[in-house]
Write an enzyme that holds these catalytic residues in place. Structure first.
Site, PDB file in Angstrom:
ATOM      1  N   ARG A  48       0.962  -1.211  -0.038  1.00  0.00           N
ATOM      2  CA  ARG A  48      -0.040   0.116  -0.080  1.00  0.00           C
ATOM      3  C   ARG A  48       0.922   1.136   0.173  1.00  0.00           C
ATOM      4  O   ARG A  48       0.357   2.140  -0.687  1.00  0.00           O
ATOM      5  CB  ARG A  48      -0.844   0.049   1.251  1.00  0.00           C
ATOM      6  CG  ARG A  48      -1.787   1.230   1.295  1.00  0.00           C
ATOM      7  CD  ARG A  48      -1.539   2.127   2.404  1.00  0.00           C
ATOM      8  NE  ARG A  48      -1.180   1.511   3.629  1.00  0.00           N
ATOM      9  CZ  ARG A  48      -0.502   1.969   4.731  1.00  0.00           C
ATOM     10  NH1 ARG A  48       0.221   3.003   4.417  1.00  0.00           N
ATOM     11  NH2 ARG A  48      -0.383   1.281   5.962  1.00  0.00           N
ATOM     12  N   ARG A 223      28.429 -16.301  26.210  1.00  0.00           N
ATOM     13  CA  ARG A 223      28.999 -17.549  26.621  1.00  0.00           C
ATOM     14  C   ARG A 223      29.856 -17.488  27.819  1.00  0.00           C
ATOM     15  O   ARG A 223      29.838 -16.571  28.548  1.00  0.00           O
ATOM     16  CB  ARG A 223      30.253 -17.649  25.484  1.00  0.00           C
ATOM     17  CG  ARG A 223      29.447 -17.887  24.042  1.00  0.00           C
ATOM     18  CD  ARG A 223      30.645 -17.997  23.067  1.00  0.00           C
ATOM     19  NE  ARG A 223      31.611 -19.077  23.123  1.00  0.00           N
ATOM     20  CZ  ARG A 223      32.475 -19.371  22.553  1.00  0.00           C
ATOM     21  NH1 ARG A 223      32.938 -18.157  21.614  1.00  0.00           N
ATOM     22  NH2 ARG A 223      33.439 -20.223  22.656  1.00  0.00           N
ATOM     23  N   HIS A 224      29.771 -18.713  28.355  1.00  0.00           N
ATOM     24  CA  HIS A 224      30.880 -18.852  29.775  1.00  0.00           C
ATOM     25  C   HIS A 224      31.920 -18.336  29.553  1.00  0.00           C
ATOM     26  O   HIS A 224      32.616 -17.865  28.385  1.00  0.00           O
ATOM     27  CB  HIS A 224      31.056 -20.518  29.923  1.00  0.00           C
ATOM     28  CG  HIS A 224      31.637 -21.160  28.590  1.00  0.00           C
ATOM     29  ND1 HIS A 224      33.064 -21.025  28.465  1.00  0.00           N
ATOM     30  CD2 HIS A 224      31.013 -21.821  27.617  1.00  0.00           C
ATOM     31  CE1 HIS A 224      33.148 -21.766  27.392  1.00  0.00           C
ATOM     32  NE2 HIS A 224      32.161 -22.209  26.901  1.00  0.00           N
ATOM     33  N   ASN A 230      39.629 -24.245  25.618  1.00  0.00           N
ATOM     34  CA  ASN A 230      39.402 -23.102  24.740  1.00  0.00           C
ATOM     35  C   ASN A 230      40.806 -22.852  24.501  1.00  0.00           C
ATOM     36  O   ASN A 230      41.124 -22.681  23.163  1.00  0.00           O
ATOM     37  CB  ASN A 230      38.644 -21.939  25.154  1.00  0.00           C
ATOM     38  CG  ASN A 230      37.226 -22.038  25.694  1.00  0.00           C
ATOM     39  OD1 ASN A 230      36.573 -21.567  26.372  1.00  0.00           O
ATOM     40  ND2 ASN A 230      36.532 -23.047  24.655  1.00  0.00           N
ATOM     41  N   ARG A 273      31.310 -24.864  33.243  1.00  0.00           N
ATOM     42  CA  ARG A 273      32.174 -23.441  33.144  1.00  0.00           C
ATOM     43  C   ARG A 273      30.952 -22.521  32.840  1.00  0.00           C
ATOM     44  O   ARG A 273      31.134 -21.302  33.398  1.00  0.00           O
ATOM     45  CB  ARG A 273      32.896 -23.578  31.598  1.00  0.00           C
ATOM     46  CG  ARG A 273      31.784 -24.293  30.528  1.00  0.00           C
ATOM     47  CD  ARG A 273      32.812 -24.625  29.445  1.00  0.00           C
ATOM     48  NE  ARG A 273      32.050 -25.072  28.130  1.00  0.00           N
ATOM     49  CZ  ARG A 273      31.836 -26.435  28.044  1.00  0.00           C
ATOM     50  NH1 ARG A 273      32.239 -27.221  29.032  1.00  0.00           N
ATOM     51  NH2 ARG A 273      31.639 -26.677  26.961  1.00  0.00           N
ATOM     52  N   GLU A 293      26.220 -27.545  25.790  1.00  0.00           N
ATOM     53  CA  GLU A 293      27.077 -27.625  24.478  1.00  0.00           C
ATOM     54  C   GLU A 293      26.591 -28.712  23.291  1.00  0.00           C
ATOM     55  O   GLU A 293      26.144 -29.623  24.077  1.00  0.00           O
ATOM     56  CB  GLU A 293      28.456 -27.377  24.576  1.00  0.00           C
ATOM     57  CG  GLU A 293      29.196 -26.997  23.137  1.00  0.00           C
ATOM     58  CD  GLU A 293      28.637 -25.764  22.505  1.00  0.00           C
ATOM     59  OE1 GLU A 293      27.855 -26.020  22.230  1.00  0.00           O
ATOM     60  OE2 GLU A 293      29.699 -25.168  22.102  1.00  0.00           O
ATOM     61  N   HIS A 358      26.757 -21.748  25.874  1.00  0.00           N
ATOM     62  CA  HIS A 358      28.026 -21.970  24.768  1.00  0.00           C
ATOM     63  C   HIS A 358      27.634 -21.590  23.632  1.00  0.00           C
ATOM     64  O   HIS A 358      26.959 -21.263  23.134  1.00  0.00           O
ATOM     65  CB  HIS A 358      28.002 -23.553  24.763  1.00  0.00           C
ATOM     66  CG  HIS A 358      27.864 -24.385  26.281  1.00  0.00           C
ATOM     67  ND1 HIS A 358      29.105 -24.626  26.933  1.00  0.00           N
ATOM     68  CD2 HIS A 358      27.001 -24.389  27.101  1.00  0.00           C
ATOM     69  CE1 HIS A 358      28.690 -25.111  28.096  1.00  0.00           C
ATOM     70  NE2 HIS A 358      27.374 -25.026  28.196  1.00  0.00           N
TER      71      HIS A 358
END
Length: 459
Positions: A48, A223-224, A230, A273, A293, A358
């Site tokens: 419209r 995230r943690h 890591n 974690r 996770e 995670h």
């Protein structure tokens, strides 16, 4: 109307302006796309505005006695319906028709034009003046009809538009509409009326609408804190926080205290974690197994080099089909979406929530709120030690990233270049049979992938 259970479905929104229809329509399509059902919103207002620029910021255009404007509006409605039908013929599964559809005559026309499809009407019926006023002000802030318009002038014009619609509005009622499949939502969920629900899609729509609300709220996602795994480049596991991760735990507690959140709740997974990350925050907490996770199966605890050397075929296959790929003995992103669907439903019932989870889980949650497709979901960037603020509104979801300035490793790898998106038909096949396991070699031949030339991404 077709009798097959997988027939395309048209969901028709009904309601006066400022009742949350557009918000509900977009949320529903995001939900359906997220769970793997190809869906799209078709908004008559957009058509419209293109066909009649004079309708913008002009309530008189919507007066029931304005015959020339009525003709334009009806033509726009029919044009959008035809576009919707064309999309369904090309493989779309659920089309959501977003308009007021305020009279029985208009709704009957829709049924006649969509005779080859299942139709399900969803009315938002609201009489609560506070909710209506809040929605009017929300529309004033975000509606394309009132861009660069003085706030108070926009609100007053919009109120006049509502009054024009009220002159001819006819609500859905069993007495008059018993042959229609419909759902009526009263005052944003105080009461529901459901009539003649047919098929899986309509049932899922009812389930979803009974869980969402349109009131303002904010979701915080993070995230943690960084873990030693890591740092070592290993996936999965149930490790503790590293020194940097512990620093993030303290920074997050300070952030929550400084923000002085109202009625904040924190959700974590059951993994060490995430629980350690919120240990110093004094607010109510809930721990969800569904937020754990993604399960990497036989690859849990391995580095990418180890996976490449030990499982070169699996390594390569995941790159070409990351959403549907399932780790042997583990999960795919498709599996993960199904696992966290109850979390989404509960988030829709809540006000202010902070979710500590995670990387793969955060990607799935972000994809839902930001309407990201399956080609993009596994590659969404969710850095460590960053709080992501999500604020849903009528036409989408605002996102803001808030780094807490704590050092962390970078676990993100971008989407490989040259990947071709799957067609709708390929998606339907893949979602029924997630890849991995027995047909690895066949898929590798199909995609002509050399395992030695593939770069493996993180979970």
């Amino acid at each position: 109307m077709p009798n097959t259970t997988n027939a395309p479905c048209c969901i028709i929104m009904v309601g006066l302006p400022a009742r949350g229809k557009t918000y509900m329509a977009h949320k529903l399509t995001r939900y359906f796309n997220w769970i793997g059902i190809e869906s799209k919103v078709f908004n008559v207002g957009e058509m419209r505005r293109k066909a009649a620029p004079e309708s913008i910021n002009n309530s008189e255009f919507f007066h029931p006695d304005n015959e020339s404007a009525l003709e334009i509006r009806e033509q726009c409605a029919i044009t959008v319906l035809k576009e919707m039908i064309d999309w369904l013929k090309k493989g779309g599964e659920v089309a959501v028709y977003d308009a007021t559809n305020s009279t029985r005559q208009r709704r009957q026309l829709i049924v006649e034009l969509l005779v080859d499809y299942r139709t399900f009407f969803v009315e938002s019926d609201c009489s609560d003046p506070e909710v209506i006023e809040a929605n009017i002000r929300e529309v004033k802030l975000s509606s394309p009809d009132y861009i660069n318009t003085d706030a108070e002038l926009a609100i007053e014009d919009f109120r006049r538009r509502i009054r024009n619609y009220e002159m001819q509005y006819e609500t859905l009622e069993v007495e008059h509409d018993r042959d229609l499949s419909f759902m009526k939502i009263c005052n944003l969920g105080e009461k529901f009326l459901v009539n003649r629900v047919q098929g899986h899609v309509q049932s899922r729509a009812v389930y979803y609408f009974m869980n969402i609300h349109v009131l303002p709220r904010t979701i915080y996602l993070a995230r943690h804190g960084e873990t030693n795994m890591n740092v070592d480049g290993r996936i999965g596991g149930d490790d503790s926080l590293s020194v940097n991760g512990q620093a993030f735990e303290r920074a997050l507690a300070k952030f929550v205290k400084e923000q002085n959140f109202s009625n904040l709740r924190i959700w974590t997974s059951l993994m060490r974690r995430t629980i350690q990350t919120v240990a110093s925050i004094d607010v109510p907490k809930e721990h969800w197994k569904a937020l754990n996770e993604i399960d990497a199966g036989i690859c849990e605890g391995m580095t990418y080099d180890e996976i490449r050397n030990k499982f070169p075929d699996e390594y390569a296959l995941r790159e070409v089909d990351k959403y549907y790929y399932r780790y042997p003995g583990g999960e795919s992103y498709q599996d993960l979406v199904a696992r966290i669907e109850p979390v989404i439903m509960e988030l829709e019932r809540q006000e202010n929530v902070m979710v500590i989870c995670h990387q793969a889980v955060a990607r799935c949650l972000l994809a839902y709120f930001l309407d990201k497709g399956r080609d993009d979901l596994p590659y969404l960037e969710v850095p460590l030690h960053t709080v992501i603020k999500l604020t849903p509104f009528a036409y989408g979801c605002k996102i803001e990233s808030i780094p807490l300035n704590v050092t962390a490793v970078n676990t993100h790898h971008p989407k490989p270049a040259g990947l071709t998106p799957l067609s709708p038909e390929e998606r339907r096949i893949r979602r029924k049979t997630s890849s991995g396991g027995g047909h690895t070699a066949g898929l590798l031949r199909e995609f002509s992938v050399d395992p030695q030339d593939t770069v493996f991404d993180n979970p």
